[in-house]
Design a protein around this motif. Structure first.
Motif, mmCIF file in Angstrom:
data_model
loop_
_atom_site.group_PDB
_atom_site.id
_atom_site.type_symbol
_atom_site.label_atom_id
_atom_site.label_comp_id
_atom_site.label_asym_id
_atom_site.label_seq_id
_atom_site.Cartn_x
_atom_site.Cartn_y
_atom_site.Cartn_z
ATOM 1 N N ASP A 161 0.873 -1.172 0.000
ATOM 2 C CA ASP A 161 0.000 0.000 0.000
ATOM 3 C C ASP A 161 0.916 1.229 0.000
ATOM 4 O OD1 ASP A 161 -1.644 2.136 0.571
ATOM 5 O OD2 ASP A 161 -2.783 1.086 2.114
ATOM 6 N N VAL A 162 0.728 2.126 -0.960
ATOM 7 C CA VAL A 162 1.628 3.267 -1.075
ATOM 8 C C VAL A 162 1.638 4.105 0.199
ATOM 9 C CG1 VAL A 162 -0.054 4.853 -2.098
ATOM 10 C CG2 VAL A 162 2.379 5.099 -2.640
ATOM 11 N N SER A 163 0.537 4.092 0.951
ATOM 12 C CA SER A 163 0.486 4.865 2.191
ATOM 13 C C SER A 163 1.416 4.300 3.251
ATOM 14 C CB SER A 163 -0.944 4.927 2.734
ATOM 15 O OG SER A 163 -1.389 3.634 3.124
ATOM 16 N N SER A 164 1.866 3.053 3.068
ATOM 17 C CA SER A 164 2.782 2.443 4.033
ATOM 18 C C SER A 164 4.241 2.719 3.691
ATOM 19 C CB SER A 164 2.559 0.921 4.088
ATOM 20 O OG SER A 164 3.037 0.292 2.893
ATOM 21 N N LEU A 165 4.483 3.310 2.534
ATOM 22 C CA LEU A 165 5.848 3.607 2.112
ATOM 23 C C LEU A 165 6.272 4.985 2.602
ATOM 24 C CD1 LEU A 165 5.776 2.374 -1.608
ATOM 25 C CD2 LEU A 165 6.678 1.153 0.376
ATOM 26 N N THR A 166 7.473 5.065 3.151
ATOM 27 C CA THR A 166 8.017 6.350 3.573
ATOM 28 C C THR A 166 8.906 6.872 2.463
ATOM 29 O OG1 THR A 166 8.008 5.577 5.860
ATOM 30 C CG2 THR A 166 9.297 7.544 5.377
ATOM 31 N N TRP A 167 8.417 7.878 1.742
ATOM 32 C CA TRP A 167 9.164 8.340 0.571
ATOM 33 C C TRP A 167 9.241 9.859 0.475
ATOM 34 C CZ3 TRP A 167 6.137 11.250 -2.765
ATOM 35 C CH2 TRP A 167 4.761 11.075 -2.660
ATOM 36 N N ARG A 168 8.509 10.564 1.308
ATOM 37 C CA ARG A 168 8.531 12.028 1.275
ATOM 38 C C ARG A 168 9.059 12.548 2.616
ATOM 39 N NH1 ARG A 168 3.125 14.137 -0.530
ATOM 40 N NH2 ARG A 168 4.006 14.067 -2.623
ATOM 41 N N ARG B 1 12.337 -1.562 0.058
ATOM 42 C CA ARG B 1 11.698 -2.629 0.828
ATOM 43 C C ARG B 1 12.271 -3.964 0.362
ATOM 44 N NH1 ARG B 1 6.271 -2.109 2.736
ATOM 45 N NH2 ARG B 1 6.054 -0.114 3.801
ATOM 46 N N ARG B 2 12.204 -4.958 1.229
ATOM 47 C CA ARG B 2 12.564 -6.317 0.809
ATOM 48 C C ARG B 2 11.320 -7.043 0.329
ATOM 49 N NH1 ARG B 2 17.624 -7.927 1.199
ATOM 50 N NH2 ARG B 2 19.031 -6.774 2.592
ATOM 51 N N SER B 3 11.482 -7.774 -0.772
ATOM 52 C CA SER B 3 10.408 -8.572 -1.347
ATOM 53 C C SER B 3 10.955 -9.967 -1.598
ATOM 54 C CB SER B 3 9.914 -7.953 -2.660
ATOM 55 O OG SER B 3 8.955 -8.770 -3.291
ATOM 56 N N ASP B 4 10.446 -10.955 -0.868
ATOM 57 C CA ASP B 4 10.946 -12.331 -0.965
ATOM 58 C C ASP B 4 12.458 -12.390 -0.757
ATOM 59 O OD1 ASP B 4 8.432 -13.400 -1.418
ATOM 60 O OD2 ASP B 4 8.577 -13.157 -3.591
ATOM 61 N N GLY B 5 12.941 -11.609 0.180
ATOM 62 C CA GLY B 5 14.355 -11.630 0.528
ATOM 63 C C GLY B 5 15.244 -10.739 -0.320
#
Length: 233
Positions: free
Chosen positions: A21-28, A183-187
């Motif tokens: 969910d883009v709201s869970s990403l810290t990017w700003r 983020r990590r995705s499947d390691g």
């Protein structure tokens, strides 16, 4: 000859990354709250950020009358390191104390740079660009860092901090201003690109520079382009 099979297979392979969910990403980076740091008898008005687990804090700012800014890394309430920098514009710190700092340099500069430091403030890498830096990220474990630049480069850069090397330079194809979140995705480490204007998650790039996920709009446009190209071939 019908080449639709390989294209469809590639489309399936592009969906291998998790889709957060883009709201869970810290990017700003949030500049809205000021903090104050006292150092060598001076009071620095700072912007600051915290590590995901809250154990580290990084602040940067300028004291009255100073000609340069200063960066401060805190573990809890204890100052772990500090160093001067010309004009930092954002900073991100990991749960291990590794941090990436963006330097906008002088007001007459035509580009920007980034500096990555270890938990004791020692330099892990430094890189400069022929364009201003628009965003940055460091992975939670401090293993990777990422930077995105504005035009005329409009690129994503990824760094393996275990070697201190730039591993990816990826030209961004969609939009002009982007945020990035690691983020990590499947390691595996994945960089998620976000369009700053719409807040839409665009696509994801892995640590080798391969696109491993695209949103539906980009994917359908790319699929149409590939189908047309296959007919021409």
């Amino acid at each position: 000859m019908d080449r639709s099979g390989p294209s469809n297979e590639r489309d399936d392979l592009l969906q291998t990354a998790d889709v957060p969910d883009v709201s869970s990403l810290t990017w700003r980076f949030d500049h809205s709250k000021a903090s104050y740091v006292r150092y060598e008898g001076k009071r620095f008005v700072c912007s600051e950020g915290r590590s995901p687990d809250g154990s580290w804090r990084i602040a940067f700012g300028r004291a009255d009358g100073a000609d340069r800014c200063r960066v401060f890394g805190f573990r809890g309430e204890e100052l772990a390191y500090t160093f001067p920098l010309v004009r930092p514009s954002e900073a991100w710190i990991s749960d291990t104390g590794v941090a990436v700092v963006v330097d906008s340099e002088g007001f007459d500069s035509q580009g920007g740079s980034c500096l990555v430091v270890d938990s004791d403030g020692s330099e892990l890498l430094a890189d400069s660009f022929d364009a201003n830096v628009d965003g940055a990220s460091v992975s939670t474990d401090g293993a990777y860092a990422a930077v995105v630049t504005l035009n005329p480069e409009n690129c994503l850069y990824l760094y393996d901090l275990s070697t201190g090397e730039r591993t990816v330079r990826h030209g961004i194809e969609h939009g002009r201003r982007h945020g990035v979140s690691l983020r990590r995705s499947d390691g595996s480490m994945v960089a998620y690109l976000v369009d700053e204007g719409s807040g839409r998650l665009l696509y994801a790039v892995d640590s080798r520079g391969a696109i491993v996920w695209e949103n539906d709009r980009i994917r359908s446009s790319a699929s149409l382009f590939r189908r047309v190209l296959n007919r021409i071939r």
